[in-house]
Write an enzyme that holds these catalytic residues in place. Sequence first.
Site, mmCIF file in Angstrom:
data_model
loop_
_atom_site.group_PDB
_atom_site.id
_atom_site.type_symbol
_atom_site.label_atom_id
_atom_site.label_comp_id
_atom_site.label_asym_id
_atom_site.label_seq_id
_atom_site.Cartn_x
_atom_site.Cartn_y
_atom_site.Cartn_z
ATOM 1 N N ASN A 516 42.724 45.914 32.192
ATOM 2 C CA ASN A 516 42.174 46.690 33.543
ATOM 3 C C ASN A 516 41.087 45.769 34.386
ATOM 4 O O ASN A 516 40.988 46.141 35.605
ATOM 5 C CB ASN A 516 41.712 48.031 33.377
ATOM 6 N N TYR A 517 40.515 45.176 33.515
ATOM 7 C CA TYR A 517 39.151 44.627 34.268
ATOM 8 C C TYR A 517 39.064 43.089 34.462
ATOM 9 O O TYR A 517 38.105 42.562 34.836
ATOM 10 C CB TYR A 517 37.722 45.252 33.620
ATOM 11 N N LEU A 518 39.641 42.421 33.468
ATOM 12 C CA LEU A 518 39.748 41.009 33.412
ATOM 13 C C LEU A 518 40.648 40.267 34.340
ATOM 14 O O LEU A 518 41.906 40.358 34.175
ATOM 15 C CB LEU A 518 39.638 40.609 31.926
#
Length: 559
Positions: A516-518
Amino acid sequence: DGSKWRFLEHKGPVFAPLYEPMPDKVKFYYDGKPMKLSAPAEEVATFFAKMLDHEYTTKDIFRKNFFKDWRKEMTSEEKTKITDLNKCNFSEMNEYFKAQSEARKQMSKEEKQKIKEENERLLQEYGFCLMDNHKERIGNFRIEPPGLFRGRGDHPKMGMLKRRIRPEDIIINCSKDSKHPKPPPGTKWKEVRHDNKVTWLASWTENIQGSIKYIMLNPSSRIKGEKDWQKYETARRLKKCVDRIRTQYRDDWKSKEMRIRQRAVALYFIDKLALRAGNEKEEGETADTVGCCSLRVEHIKLYPKMDEQEYVVEFDFLGKDSIRYYNKIPVEKRVRLQHLFHSISSASPICTLFPSFHSRCPLQTSILNKHLQELMDGLTAKVFRTYNASITLQQQLKELASDDSLPAKILSYNRANRAVAILCNHQRAPPKTFEKSMQNLQTKIDEKQNQLSAARKQLKAAKADHKASHDDKSKKAVELKRKAIQRIEEQLMKLQVQATDREENKQIALGTSKLNYLDPRISVAWCKKWDVPIEKIYNKTQREKFAWAIDMAEKDYEF
């Protein structure tokens, strides 16, 4: 919301199987006596019975909520008789479900194959939709079965009955000119609508918290891929103007208006610590979790000096999913003295940390995000989290990049990912099987070390043999023994790296940040640059989700 579609056709959801009553030989006991329950009451009793070995069923709030909802399913006769949960005995039911679970594990190859084929048939029939001439995979086409709500942490609604979802609860979304999904015989949908501004295929409202659930496209679908790409592109745009934004919020610490100072301090925490903004929610509806904007005085402590650092703030609160956030960080002098000290010194522990935004309202996420929109189009508090996570991964990989063996490179990658997971506070409880799996791994390491020791002795003997005979056969034997040692050393190192990785990973969840974030393009470029197979970093599902990034060619992608 997503891009507008022109045509959408699908088969609708797959409903949970209907309840099968317990065999007559499996008894429920009340006050020591067997008692036959009506089908609705028995079904809800089985939910509790299945969880008998779980600590949830020992919690007062869980038991209280369960008993209250269970009584609603009872006949008036059952209600009169069953008045005390402590007098209920579900142990025979529990044993029955354990035996069923064991029987599933012992199934023959043919029986397992039959189930696999049936699941594949359902996937082919219900697991795909047609959207604008593209066959797209659907994410969760099965409706969740009824059961007892667990929630995260000490949720006030744990133990309540999650009701069975029926066709009458479901709104279907498809295009007018498509073959509309048919509800099961004798039933009808709540509504069939044709809204091409949203990308969900079906929706319903669950009864515990009144939240809307959706059937969506699989993460590997075209529309999801585009949204993913847009998310990381927004974070890349933040990279270009983050210095200007940081300068501005530092200037805002000096503002004459308290609300501007508070907004600037909140933004500093969101940026520096990758804190979630913290959304407004109903009191008593969920566990007491907070984010940056909803922090209270009791969640922080100030220290003029600590561990040889000045102006240290200690955070201790429950974040999303009731995961504890604990951190000690030095902050800039102005943040501590002008804002935090001022807020804390005169306030009660339950007061909000950012109280005077307007009238007596705390700083709200919506107001903070509105301010961020003015600083950069599309900027929200969440974009800072994506930006800080991705930039951290990129910096860590630059430091860790090396010419090591493949297992060592993967350990390096996991360490970089771990730094991000720690920043984002993605924790997990150590797996229940952790100690056992570590013991098994250690046994393998010990065996491999014994093999290495034996192989070295064999090499020594082969060398002595060659020294005595000087023939080609003994020379060949020395070479073979050398190669055997090299192979065993590589295998040993692989196991040792695995043990290190597992130990360091015990309480950190790497998957959340990775999914979700990288920015996946950072990982893909790193794999290409260091000849690491992409399968070693992303599993099959993740590779499907990030197909748009894996197709790129660059080896030196800069986030």
